[in-house]
Design a protein around this motif. Structure first.
Motif, mmCIF file in Angstrom:
data_model
loop_
_atom_site.group_PDB
_atom_site.id
_atom_site.type_symbol
_atom_site.label_atom_id
_atom_site.label_comp_id
_atom_site.label_asym_id
_atom_site.label_seq_id
_atom_site.Cartn_x
_atom_site.Cartn_y
_atom_site.Cartn_z
ATOM 1 N N THR A 1 -38.153 31.323 79.503
ATOM 2 C CA THR A 1 -38.945 32.369 80.154
ATOM 3 C C THR A 1 -38.045 33.514 80.604
ATOM 4 O OG1 THR A 1 -40.368 30.618 81.048
ATOM 5 C CG2 THR A 1 -40.652 32.834 81.970
ATOM 6 N N VAL A 2 -38.465 34.733 80.277
ATOM 7 C CA VAL A 2 -37.793 35.914 80.825
ATOM 8 C C VAL A 2 -38.806 36.688 81.650
ATOM 9 C CG1 VAL A 2 -36.024 36.217 79.041
ATOM 10 C CG2 VAL A 2 -38.225 37.338 78.771
ATOM 11 N N GLU A 3 -38.311 37.259 82.735
ATOM 12 C CA GLU A 3 -39.141 38.120 83.564
ATOM 13 C C GLU A 3 -38.713 39.550 83.316
ATOM 14 O OE1 GLU A 3 -40.642 37.521 87.856
ATOM 15 O OE2 GLU A 3 -38.784 38.696 88.015
ATOM 16 N N LEU A 4 -39.664 40.394 83.009
ATOM 17 C CA LEU A 4 -39.408 41.804 82.734
ATOM 18 C C LEU A 4 -39.845 42.637 83.931
ATOM 19 C CD1 LEU A 4 -40.923 41.940 79.137
ATOM 20 C CD2 LEU A 4 -38.558 41.477 79.792
ATOM 21 N N THR A 5 -38.986 43.559 84.323
ATOM 22 C CA THR A 5 -39.321 44.504 85.387
ATOM 23 C C THR A 5 -39.240 45.896 84.784
ATOM 24 O OG1 THR A 5 -38.382 43.055 87.066
ATOM 25 C CG2 THR A 5 -38.723 45.364 87.682
ATOM 26 N N CYS A 6 -40.342 46.596 84.785
ATOM 27 C CA CYS A 6 -40.384 47.937 84.211
ATOM 28 C C CYS A 6 -39.535 48.872 85.052
ATOM 29 C CB CYS A 6 -41.822 48.428 84.142
ATOM 30 S SG CYS A 6 -41.976 50.023 83.318
ATOM 31 N N SER A 7 -38.601 49.554 84.384
ATOM 32 C CA SER A 7 -37.677 50.422 85.124
ATOM 33 C C SER A 7 -37.841 51.894 84.777
ATOM 34 C CB SER A 7 -36.233 49.987 84.842
ATOM 35 O OG SER A 7 -35.975 50.077 83.459
ATOM 36 N N LEU B 1 -42.481 36.577 79.875
ATOM 37 C CA LEU B 1 -42.667 36.222 78.472
ATOM 38 C C LEU B 1 -42.021 34.869 78.236
ATOM 39 C CD1 LEU B 1 -41.668 39.581 76.726
ATOM 40 C CD2 LEU B 1 -43.972 38.776 77.252
ATOM 41 N N THR B 2 -42.684 34.027 77.449
ATOM 42 C CA THR B 2 -42.113 32.728 77.113
ATOM 43 C C THR B 2 -41.910 32.638 75.606
ATOM 44 O OG1 THR B 2 -44.299 31.718 76.951
ATOM 45 C CG2 THR B 2 -43.187 31.562 79.082
ATOM 46 N N ALA B 3 -40.882 31.889 75.222
ATOM 47 C CA ALA B 3 -40.585 31.677 73.804
ATOM 48 C C ALA B 3 -39.684 30.459 73.661
ATOM 49 C CB ALA B 3 -39.905 32.906 73.209
ATOM 50 N N ALA B 4 -39.715 29.856 72.493
ATOM 51 C CA ALA B 4 -38.814 28.732 72.227
ATOM 52 C C ALA B 4 -37.372 29.228 72.157
ATOM 53 C CB ALA B 4 -39.207 28.038 70.925
ATOM 54 N N HIS B 5 -37.186 30.440 71.608
ATOM 55 C CA HIS B 5 -35.856 31.017 71.453
ATOM 56 C C HIS B 5 -35.920 32.513 71.729
ATOM 57 C CE1 HIS B 5 -34.590 27.315 69.488
ATOM 58 N NE2 HIS B 5 -35.689 27.395 68.763
ATOM 59 N N PHE B 6 -34.819 33.064 72.236
ATOM 60 C CA PHE B 6 -34.697 34.496 72.467
ATOM 61 C C PHE B 6 -33.478 35.010 71.722
ATOM 62 C CE2 PHE B 6 -37.087 33.149 76.186
ATOM 63 C CZ PHE B 6 -38.041 34.147 76.313
ATOM 64 N N ILE B 7 -33.547 36.228 71.233
ATOM 65 C CA ILE B 7 -32.396 36.907 70.652
ATOM 66 C C ILE B 7 -31.990 37.994 71.634
ATOM 67 C CG2 ILE B 7 -31.565 38.385 68.780
ATOM 68 C CD1 ILE B 7 -33.613 36.975 66.956
ATOM 69 N N ILE B 8 -30.739 37.997 72.020
ATOM 70 C CA ILE B 8 -30.246 39.008 72.948
ATOM 71 C C ILE B 8 -29.455 40.032 72.141
ATOM 72 C CG2 ILE B 8 -28.797 39.459 74.962
ATOM 73 C CD1 ILE B 8 -29.356 36.537 75.802
#
Length: 143
Positions: A46-52, A69-76
């Motif tokens: 899970t990532v939390e997004l804060t609009c900037s 947002l949730t996902a099995a995998h994230f690409i950074i």
């Protein structure tokens, strides 16, 4: 066969413009949702997004709003920024960064490339191939 710096730079600029135009087209295609925000991991999935940024288009979130947002995998893929070298004396004599070098109107007669990574090696090779006198130094040689 000579080296035409202006032609090389014009080709580089055309390639960058084509790539940028293609990316803008992708972003406007609505095949995926583009979200401009600061992100932090809440947990492994899970990532939390804060609009900037201020909303630009209809449907954009308000500045400071959050969503997860949730996902099995994230690409950074963060990209990069040029950092000033940790050499105070360089500020006194002046220097150019790799970004500055990409915007040169003419190649200098001589060039010292500080760094041993891929970008530094590419610049050193480019300057040598173009008949500019160059020397390359990695951090191991400097510090």
């Amino acid at each position: 066969m000579g080296f035409d710096f202006k032609k090389v730079m014009a080709r580089k600029n055309a390639l960058i413009k084509d790539f940028a135009d293609y990316r803008v087209k992708q972003l406007n295609s609505r095949k995926f949702k583009f979200i401009r925000a600061n992100a932090r991991f809440v947990d492994a999935h899970t990532v939390e997004l804060t609009c900037s940024v201020r909303p630009v288009a209809e449907g954009d979130r308000a500045t400071g709003s959050t969503q997860q947002l949730t996902a099995a995998h994230f690409i950074i893929a963060t990209g990069s920024r040029v950092a000033a070298p940790p050499l105070p004396s360089l500020r006194e004599v002046g220097y150019i960064t790799s970004d500055d070098a990409l915007a040169l109107k003419r190649l200098p007669e001589s060039l010292i490339v500080l760094g041993g990574g891929a970008i530094a090696c590419e610049f050193a090779q480019f300057s040598r191939a173009s008949a500019s006198r160059s020397r390359s130094f990695s951090a191991a040689n400097i510090f």
